[in-house]
Design an enzyme around this catalytic site. Structure first.
Site, PDB file in Angstrom:
ATOM      1  N   ASN A 102     -10.627  -3.637  -6.237  1.00 19.59           N
ATOM      2  CA  ASN A 102      -9.908  -2.601  -7.002  1.00 19.59           C
ATOM      3  C   ASN A 102     -10.562  -2.268  -8.344  1.00 19.59           C
ATOM      4  OD1 ASN A 102      -6.575  -3.600  -5.864  1.00 19.59           O
ATOM      5  ND2 ASN A 102      -7.926  -2.001  -5.071  1.00 19.59           N
TER       6      ASN A 102
ATOM      7  N   GLY B 253       0.008   5.510  -4.300  1.00 17.60           N
ATOM      8  CA  GLY B 253      -0.626   6.789  -4.655  1.00 17.60           C
ATOM      9  C   GLY B 253      -0.033   7.934  -3.844  1.00 17.60           C
TER      10      GLY B 253
ATOM     11  N   ARG C 168     -11.949   1.265  -8.751  1.00 16.32           N
ATOM     12  CA  ARG C 168     -11.118   2.484  -8.919  1.00 16.32           C
ATOM     13  C   ARG C 168     -11.432   3.118 -10.271  1.00 16.32           C
ATOM     14  NH1 ARG C 168      -5.381   2.235  -5.888  1.00 16.32           N
ATOM     15  NH2 ARG C 168      -6.185   1.375  -3.966  1.00 16.32           N
TER      16      ARG C 168
ATOM     17  N   HIS D  13       2.400   3.615  -9.022  1.00 22.54           N
ATOM     18  CA  HIS D  13       2.237   2.184  -9.325  1.00 22.54           C
ATOM     19  C   HIS D  13       3.448   1.655 -10.097  1.00 22.54           C
ATOM     20  CE1 HIS D  13      -1.625   2.096  -7.550  1.00 22.54           C
ATOM     21  NE2 HIS D  13      -2.250   2.798  -8.476  1.00 22.54           N
TER      22      HIS D  13
ATOM     23  N   ASP E  13       0.832  -1.203   0.000  1.00 22.26           N
ATOM     24  CA  ASP E  13       0.000   0.000   0.000  1.00 22.26           C
ATOM     25  C   ASP E  13       0.873   1.261   0.000  1.00 22.26           C
ATOM     26  OD1 ASP E  13      -2.324   1.409  -0.031  1.00 22.26           O
ATOM     27  OD2 ASP E  13      -2.859   1.037   2.065  1.00 22.26           O
TER      28      ASP E  13
ATOM     29  N   ARG F 198      -0.753   9.357  -9.851  1.00 22.40           N
ATOM     30  CA  ARG F 198      -0.809   8.081  -9.119  1.00 22.40           C
ATOM     31  C   ARG F 198      -0.137   6.938  -9.888  1.00 22.40           C
ATOM     32  NH1 ARG F 198      -4.069   7.214  -5.021  1.00 22.40           N
ATOM     33  NH2 ARG F 198      -4.485   5.070  -5.653  1.00 22.40           N
TER      34      ARG F 198
ATOM     35  N   GLU G 168       1.747 -13.631  11.813  1.00 19.59           N
ATOM     36  CA  GLU G 168       2.152 -12.444  12.570  1.00 19.59           C
ATOM     37  C   GLU G 168       1.921 -11.239  11.676  1.00 19.59           C
ATOM     38  OE1 GLU G 168       3.199 -12.316  15.713  1.00 19.59           O
ATOM     39  OE2 GLU G 168       2.896 -14.471  15.842  1.00 19.59           O
TER      40      GLU G 168
HETATM   41  C1  FPP Z   1      -1.951   0.255  -3.266  1.00 21.11           C
HETATM   42  O1  FPP Z   1      -1.507   1.564  -3.338  1.00 21.11           O
HETATM   43  C2  FPP Z   1      -1.472  -0.495  -4.399  1.00 21.11           C
HETATM   44  C3  FPP Z   1      -2.265  -1.137  -5.303  1.00 21.11           C
HETATM   45  C4  FPP Z   1      -3.721  -1.181  -5.230  1.00 21.11           C
HETATM   46  C5  FPP Z   1      -1.703  -1.830  -6.443  1.00 21.11           C
HETATM   47  C6  FPP Z   1      -0.393  -2.487  -6.209  1.00 21.11           C
HETATM   48  C7  FPP Z   1       0.062  -2.920  -7.510  1.00 21.11           C
HETATM   49  C8  FPP Z   1       1.320  -2.865  -7.941  1.00 21.11           C
HETATM   50  C9  FPP Z   1       2.470  -2.424  -7.135  1.00 21.11           C
HETATM   51  C10 FPP Z   1       1.586  -3.324  -9.328  1.00 21.11           C
HETATM   52  C11 FPP Z   1       1.546  -4.822  -9.360  1.00 21.11           C
HETATM   53  C12 FPP Z   1       2.354  -5.295 -10.432  1.00 21.11           C
HETATM   54  C13 FPP Z   1       2.772  -6.576 -10.632  1.00 21.11           C
HETATM   55  C14 FPP Z   1       3.713  -6.841 -11.702  1.00 21.11           C
HETATM   56  C15 FPP Z   1       2.325  -7.715  -9.829  1.00 21.11           C
HETATM   57  P1  FPP Z   1      -2.602   2.718  -3.357  1.00 21.11           P
HETATM   58  O2  FPP Z   1      -2.818   3.102  -4.768  1.00 21.11           O
HETATM   59  O3  FPP Z   1      -3.829   2.289  -2.644  1.00 21.11           O
HETATM   60  O4  FPP Z   1      -1.848   3.822  -2.579  1.00 21.11           O
HETATM   61  P2  FPP Z   1      -2.519   4.971  -1.663  1.00 21.11           P
HETATM   62  O5  FPP Z   1      -3.118   4.280  -0.491  1.00 21.11           O
HETATM   63  O6  FPP Z   1      -1.330   5.797  -1.299  1.00 21.11           O
HETATM   64  O7  FPP Z   1      -3.491   5.693  -2.522  1.00 21.11           O
END
Ligand code: FPP
Length: 240
Positions: free
Chosen positions: A69, A24, A72, A38, A21, A34, A204
Site C-alpha cells: 500500500n 474507494g 498508493r 477510508h 476491501d 476515496r 475457509e
Molecule cells: C481497501 O479499500 C482498503 C484499504 C487499503 C485500507 C483499509 C483501511 C482502513 C479501513 C482503515 C484502517 C484503520 C484502522 C484504525 C485499523 P480500497 O481503497 O482498495 O477500495 P477499492 O478497491 O474500492 O479502491
C-alpha cells in the site's frame, strides 16, 4: 434454522481474518473522495468488532495497510496513516474498557516514530485484556512476515534439523494466536493479497461483493453461518 443464521450449537470460528476491501468504490458510488471511504471503513471496524465479540470470536485480524500500500498516491498513504493514528487516540480508552486486546502484525520500521510509539503503547496497555483480540495487520505482508521469521530463526543459531512448522509459527508476528479459521474478503475479489500467507493454510475462504463500509453485523453473521456449513477436512477423508 435458516442456512444464513448462526447456529449457537455449532462451532464458530476462533479466529477470523478480514480483507477490508472496497472503501474507494464505496466513496466513488456516492460521489465522495476515496478518503471518505477510508473514514467510513474505519468506523465500520467498531461494529464488526462488537459483533465478533458477541459471537465469542477470540481473534479478529484486520488488514489495515499492506507493505504494497505504500505504492498508493502519497496523499492517500498520509491519510491512512493519520486515520490509524487518530483511531488509536480516539478509540483506545473505549477498546481497553471493553476488554479488547490490541496486537500488531507487521513491520514497525518505515512507520513514523510517533505512530510506532502509539502502536506499541496500545499493545502494551491492552496486553492483559481478554474479551477479544483485535490484531491489526499494519505495514503487513505475508511474505515479509515469513522472511522476518526465517531471519530471526537463523539469528538464533537454530540448526537446520530443528526447523519445524511449529517453530516457524512461533516466530511469526501472530505467535501465540490460533491460525485463522476463516478469511473474509469484502469488495468482490477472490485474492488473498499477501494476507496471513502462512497462517491461512487451512482457513475457509469467504468472499462477498459487499463493500467494506457496508459489511454490517448481519453480513458477519451470514459469513459465520456459511463457515458452520463447511466441511473442514484438513487433507483427510470424511468419517463414514
Ligand atoms: C481497501 O479499500 C482498503 C484499504 C487499503 C485500507 C483499509 C483501511 C482502513 C479501513 C482503515 C484502517 C484503520 C484502522 C484504525 C485499523 P480500497 O481503497 O482498495 O477500495 P477499492 O478497491 O474500492 O479502491
Amino acid at each position: 434454522m435458516a442456512a444464513d443464521q448462526v447456529n449457537e450449537e455449532r462451532e464458530t470460528p476462533r479466529h477470523i481474518g478480514i480483507i477490508m476491501d472496497g472503501n474507494g468504490r464505496w466513496a466513488k458510488s456516492r460521489g465522495l473522495p476515496r478518503m471518505a471511504g477510508h473514514r467510513a471503513g474505519t468506523k465500520n471496524i467498531r461494529r464488526v468488532l462488537r459483533e465478533a465479540a458477541d459471537l465469542n470470536i477470540e481473534v479478529l485480524t484486520i488488514y489495515a495497510f499492506s507493505t504494497e500500500n505504500w505504492g498508493r498516491p502519497q496523499a492517500e498513504v498520509s491519510h491512512l496513516m493519520r486515520l490509524i493514528s487518530q483511531s488509536i487516540r480516539n478509540e483506545l480508552d473505549d477498546l481497553d474498557a471493553n476488554g479488547v486486546q490490541i496486537r500488531h502484525s507487521g513491520r514497525l520500521a518505515g512507520v513514523s516514530k510517533y505512530l510506532q510509539k502509539q502502536i506499541q503503547g496500545a499493545v502494551e496497555r491492552t496486553k492483559n485484556n481478554n474479551k477479544i483480540v483485535l490484531n491489526v495487520a499494519f505495514n503487513y505482508g505475508g511474505r515479509a512476515e515469513i522472511v522476518d521469521a526465517i531471519s530471526q530463526i537463523i539469528a538464533e543459531g537454530t540448526k537446520s534439523d530443528e526447523v519445524t512448522e511449529d517453530l516457524v509459527s512461533r516466530h511469526l508476528y501472530t505467535a501465540g494466536l490460533p491460525d485463522p479459521d476463516m478469511i473474509i474478503r469484502t469488495g468482490g475479489e477472490y485474492r488473498l493479497s499477501n494476507f496471513l500467507t502462512w497462517q491461512a493454510a487451512y482457513a475457509e475462504y469467504y468472499a462477498t461483493p459487499t463493500l467494506w463500509p457496508d459489511f454490517d453485523e448481519e453480513e458477519l453473521r451470514a459469513a459465520v453461518a456459511v463457515f458452520q456449513g463447511r466441511d473442514r477436512r484438513y487433507g483427510l477423508v470424511k468419517d463414514s
